[in-house]
Design an enzyme around this catalytic site. Structure first.
Site, PDB file in Angstrom:
ATOM      1  N   PRO A 119       0.825  -1.217   0.000  1.00 26.42           N
ATOM      2  CA  PRO A 119       0.000   0.000   0.000  1.00 26.42           C
ATOM      3  C   PRO A 119       0.864   1.274   0.000  1.00 26.42           C
ATOM      4  O   PRO A 119       0.508   2.257  -0.660  1.00 26.42           O
ATOM      5  CB  PRO A 119      -0.806  -0.114   1.304  1.00 26.42           C
ATOM      6  CG  PRO A 119      -0.821  -1.579   1.620  1.00 26.42           C
ATOM      7  CD  PRO A 119       0.479  -2.128   1.114  1.00 26.42           C
ATOM      8  N   GLN A 165       3.876   1.556  -1.340  1.00 26.03           N
ATOM      9  CA  GLN A 165       4.409   1.709  -2.707  1.00 26.03           C
ATOM     10  C   GLN A 165       3.357   2.351  -3.619  1.00 26.03           C
ATOM     11  O   GLN A 165       3.650   3.254  -4.392  1.00 26.03           O
ATOM     12  CB  GLN A 165       4.788   0.340  -3.283  1.00 26.03           C
ATOM     13  CG  GLN A 165       5.912  -0.352  -2.535  1.00 26.03           C
ATOM     14  CD  GLN A 165       6.144  -1.756  -3.096  1.00 26.03           C
ATOM     15  OE1 GLN A 165       6.005  -1.990  -4.284  1.00 26.03           O
ATOM     16  NE2 GLN A 165       6.493  -2.690  -2.227  1.00 26.03           N
ATOM     17  N   CYS A 209     -19.304  27.197  28.439  1.00 26.14           N
ATOM     18  CA  CYS A 209     -20.181  27.772  27.409  1.00 26.14           C
ATOM     19  C   CYS A 209     -21.626  27.286  27.609  1.00 26.14           C
ATOM     20  O   CYS A 209     -22.265  27.704  28.562  1.00 26.14           O
ATOM     21  CB  CYS A 209     -19.635  27.498  26.018  1.00 26.14           C
ATOM     22  SG  CYS A 209     -20.164  28.752  24.832  1.00 26.14           S
ATOM     23  N   GLU A 261     -32.457  30.080  23.097  1.00 24.39           N
ATOM     24  CA  GLU A 261     -32.007  29.163  22.033  1.00 24.39           C
ATOM     25  C   GLU A 261     -32.899  27.918  22.013  1.00 24.39           C
ATOM     26  O   GLU A 261     -33.206  27.385  20.958  1.00 24.39           O
ATOM     27  CB  GLU A 261     -30.539  28.756  22.279  1.00 24.39           C
ATOM     28  CG  GLU A 261     -29.988  27.794  21.221  1.00 24.39           C
ATOM     29  CD  GLU A 261     -28.552  27.352  21.466  1.00 24.39           C
ATOM     30  OE1 GLU A 261     -27.965  27.701  22.517  1.00 24.39           O
ATOM     31  OE2 GLU A 261     -28.022  26.625  20.603  1.00 24.39           O
ATOM     32  N   HIS A 291     -14.165  29.463  26.385  1.00 21.48           N
ATOM     33  CA  HIS A 291     -13.625  28.105  26.238  1.00 21.48           C
ATOM     34  C   HIS A 291     -12.172  28.039  26.710  1.00 21.48           C
ATOM     35  O   HIS A 291     -11.259  28.230  25.895  1.00 21.48           O
ATOM     36  CB  HIS A 291     -13.679  27.676  24.771  1.00 21.48           C
ATOM     37  CG  HIS A 291     -15.061  27.509  24.252  1.00 21.48           C
ATOM     38  ND1 HIS A 291     -15.659  26.273  24.137  1.00 21.48           N
ATOM     39  CD2 HIS A 291     -15.974  28.415  23.824  1.00 21.48           C
ATOM     40  CE1 HIS A 291     -16.878  26.438  23.643  1.00 21.48           C
ATOM     41  NE2 HIS A 291     -17.095  27.720  23.456  1.00 21.48           N
ATOM     42  N   GLU A 300     -10.482  25.546  27.270  1.00 26.20           N
ATOM     43  CA  GLU A 300      -9.789  24.384  26.687  1.00 26.20           C
ATOM     44  C   GLU A 300      -8.972  24.728  25.446  1.00 26.20           C
ATOM     45  O   GLU A 300      -8.071  23.985  25.085  1.00 26.20           O
ATOM     46  CB  GLU A 300     -10.805  23.274  26.367  1.00 26.20           C
ATOM     47  CG  GLU A 300     -11.743  23.522  25.199  1.00 26.20           C
ATOM     48  CD  GLU A 300     -13.021  24.272  25.563  1.00 26.20           C
ATOM     49  OE1 GLU A 300     -13.024  24.986  26.588  1.00 26.20           O
ATOM     50  OE2 GLU A 300     -14.007  24.175  24.804  1.00 26.20           O
TER      51      GLU A 300
HETATM   52  N1  GLN Z   1     -25.319  27.347  22.023  1.00 30.76           N
HETATM   53  C1  GLN Z   1     -24.768  28.285  22.945  1.00 30.76           C
HETATM   54  C2  GLN Z   1     -24.600  29.663  22.337  1.00 30.76           C
HETATM   55  O1  GLN Z   1     -24.570  29.816  21.155  1.00 30.76           O
HETATM   56  C3  GLN Z   1     -23.455  27.782  23.527  1.00 30.76           C
HETATM   57  C4  GLN Z   1     -22.379  27.660  22.507  1.00 30.76           C
HETATM   58  C5  GLN Z   1     -21.221  26.816  22.974  1.00 30.76           C
HETATM   59  O2  GLN Z   1     -21.362  26.021  23.923  1.00 30.76           O
HETATM   60  N2  GLN Z   1     -20.095  26.931  22.311  1.00 30.76           N
HETATM   61  O3  GLN Z   1     -24.480  30.631  23.057  1.00 30.76           O
END
Ligand code: GLN
Length: 536
Positions: free
Chosen positions: A190, A192, A381, A405, A507, A509
């Protein structure tokens, strides 16, 4: 020094870990003192992955400048500690959009606009622009997809042209060398074939990295070298690793960085400084304690959906010399009836970001459980928004409180659409995105964690805490302790009477790296450790 361009292509199969190899090489070159940048070219037609479901493409990573990008950029940042930007991720959609916009503005007046040269020129411009703007010694460009795909052809063609004009470039081809259990053999065919496909497109790889489950013998390396026109020293293996963080060290042992420098006629006698990385790996592999944290979300079937959160726990765990075992919990299956059974053994609960109503009830149940049982809690979030909703319903007694939302007709819209969002109709790249400053209140838990008043974190949302209810929440014991003062937005909530209860609209993270673990994750892990200890 002139910028050197290194391309990383993939053959045989997708998901071989090109991103990790690219990030590892960047890490090794950086450890030798070079200035590096990673870039990802994605062959899909979406302008960015912002509108993609995580099931399709894993997590959408957000950069400082608010670009919604491929999750490989997260690996690049975590491995090199260098912030990326929109420049580091370019899709077919973005390339075409630019070329078509140029055409409409009359930039190519008179000529037929074609894949070659217009699209391929645009691709090369994007590659070179990164090198030139950042004054980098090396730009490492990963080409998404697998060679032979229709979609990636213009990218490979751009590489061919760029190499023709610049000798300062190199192609690393990552392939798979499968192991046949029945015969007990590793097979090179694969590889090659995939190199032949690359050759048909006019690109000769300089280095071949073979993903493998077993060590590849010298003989096999020689065979691959012979069939693929590379030096035997340029056939390297990338063997399955315990953790992605092993890969830089494994590739160093294989001599990837040395081979790259040798091929580019650069000195390679000095050794890279890998002290910090080795210490990190040691702590990762020999933790002194462990905790179990539940990650509550609705995309848990796919690990990649929460990549940055999971990696942030790795870093935050190492900071505490503690192994963080993560239990991915599907929020659709959490209810009041099974909360104790599903969550009772956890040392900490994290409720993940997300969009839309699916699985929202389970998230709220998990938060209620964490709050009532004094279990360390971090909401990110949507997780923070759910914490606000839960508090409104169960503490303030507003039974139908919600985010608009999920329920536009709620009598208590405790999470409302941001003012600036109300005039926006399109979906791509229109959220509140990227880094914004946040001011912390001095008497808060988060201030004691960050140890400073002004922080900056990355965002990706449309909805926010509704300030109309702020006083009610504060009276009832949930405090807003972090604000964007310019836009008057609540960024962080806490419940001071709780052992560790933090919700963040941003966020964290996206900013945790090996060299700079995120204080919030480290503190959350510490809180989980203390909680576990207190249960003994
Ligand atoms: N849905 C939510 C908003 O738009 C949270 C978005 C998210 O968790 N990144 O505010």
């Amino acid at each position: 020094m002139d910028t050197r361009y290194i391309f990383i292509t993939g053959g045989v199969a997708s998901s071989l870990g090109k991103g990790i190899i690219a990030a590892s090489l960047a890490n090794l070159l950086q450890a030798r003192g070079y200035k590096v940048a990673n870039q990802k070219l994605d062959p899909y037609i979406n302008v960015d992955p912002g509108t993609l479901n995580p099931y399709e493409h894993g997590e959408c990573y957000v950069t400082e400048d608010g670009a919604e990008t491929d999750l490989d950029l997260g690996h690049y940042e975590r491995f090199t500690n260098i912030p990326t930007s929109q420049r580091n991720n370019v899709t077919t959609g973005r390339i075409y959009m630019n070329v078509i916009n140029n055409e409409r503005q009359g930039k190519y007046l008179g000529s037929t606009v074609q894949v070659i040269p217009h699209i391929t020129d645009e691709i090369q411009t994007r590659i070179k622009a990164l090198g030139e703007t950042g004054n980098y010694d090396f730009v490492l460009t990963e080409i998404g997809g697998t060679v032979g795909d229709i979609e990636s052809f213009p990218f490979i063609e751009a590489v061919r042209q760029l190499r023709w004009h610049s000798k300062n470039s190199l192609v690393i081809h990552l392939t798979l060398v499968p192991y046949l259990h029945a015969t007990g053999e590793l097979k090179t065919k694969p590889t090659q074939h995939s190199v032949k496909t690359l050759l048909e497109q006019g690109v000769q790889p300089d280095i071949i990295v073979c993903r493998t489950e077993h060590d590849i013998s010298d003989n096999l390396r020689k065979k691959i070298a012979l069939f693929c026109n590379v030096d035997p020293t340029s056939v390297l293996q990338s063997i399955d690793a315990d953790t992605i963080y092993d890969v830089p060290l494994l590739m160093y042992k294989e001599g990837l960085d040395r081979e790259v420098l040798r091929k580019l006629n650069m000195p390679y006698d000095n050794e890279p400084d890998l002290t910090y990385w080795k210490e990190f790996i040691h702590k990762l592999k020999f933790p002194k304690s462990n905790v179990t944290i539940g990650l509550v979300g609705k995309y848990v079937e796919l690990n990649d959906s929460y990549k940055s959160i999971i990696e942030s726990f790795t870093h935050g765990g190492v900071a505490n010399e503690c192994k963080v075992k993560i239990e991915l919990l599907h929020s659709e299956y959490i209810s009041d009836d099974n909360a104790k059974e599903k969550l009772g053994h956890l040392d900490g609960i994290l409720v993940a970001p997300g969009f839309g109503g699916r699985g929202i009830d389970g998230k709220i149940v998990a938060i209620k459980y964490a709050r009532e049982n004094n279990v360390p809690f971090l909401g990110i979030c949507l997780g923070m928004q759910c914490a606000v909703i839960e508090y409104a319903r169960d503490v303030l007694g507003w039974k139908d409180a919600h985010s608009v939302e999920m329920n536009p007709n709620t009598t208590h819209p405790v999470i409302d659409m941001m003012e600036e969002q109300k005039k926006i109709s399109g979906m791509g790249g229109t959220m509140r995105l990227g880094a914004y400053p946040c001011k912390l209140q001095k008497d808060s838990l988060v201030y004691s964690i960050y140890q400073k008043e002004e922080i900056s974190e990355r965002h990706r949302h449309r909805y926010e805490f509704n300030n109309k209810y702020l006083e009610d929440f504060e009276k009832a014991g949930m405090k807003a302790v972090g604000f964007n003062t310019k836009q008057n937005l609540v960024e962080i909530v806490e419940v001071p009477s709780h052992r560790w209860f933090v919700g963040v609209q941003f966020h964290p993270e996206y900013k945790s790296t090996v060299k700079q673990y995120h204080p919030l994750f480290a503190a959350f892990v510490k809180a989980a450790m203390d909680y576990k200890e207190s249960k003994k």
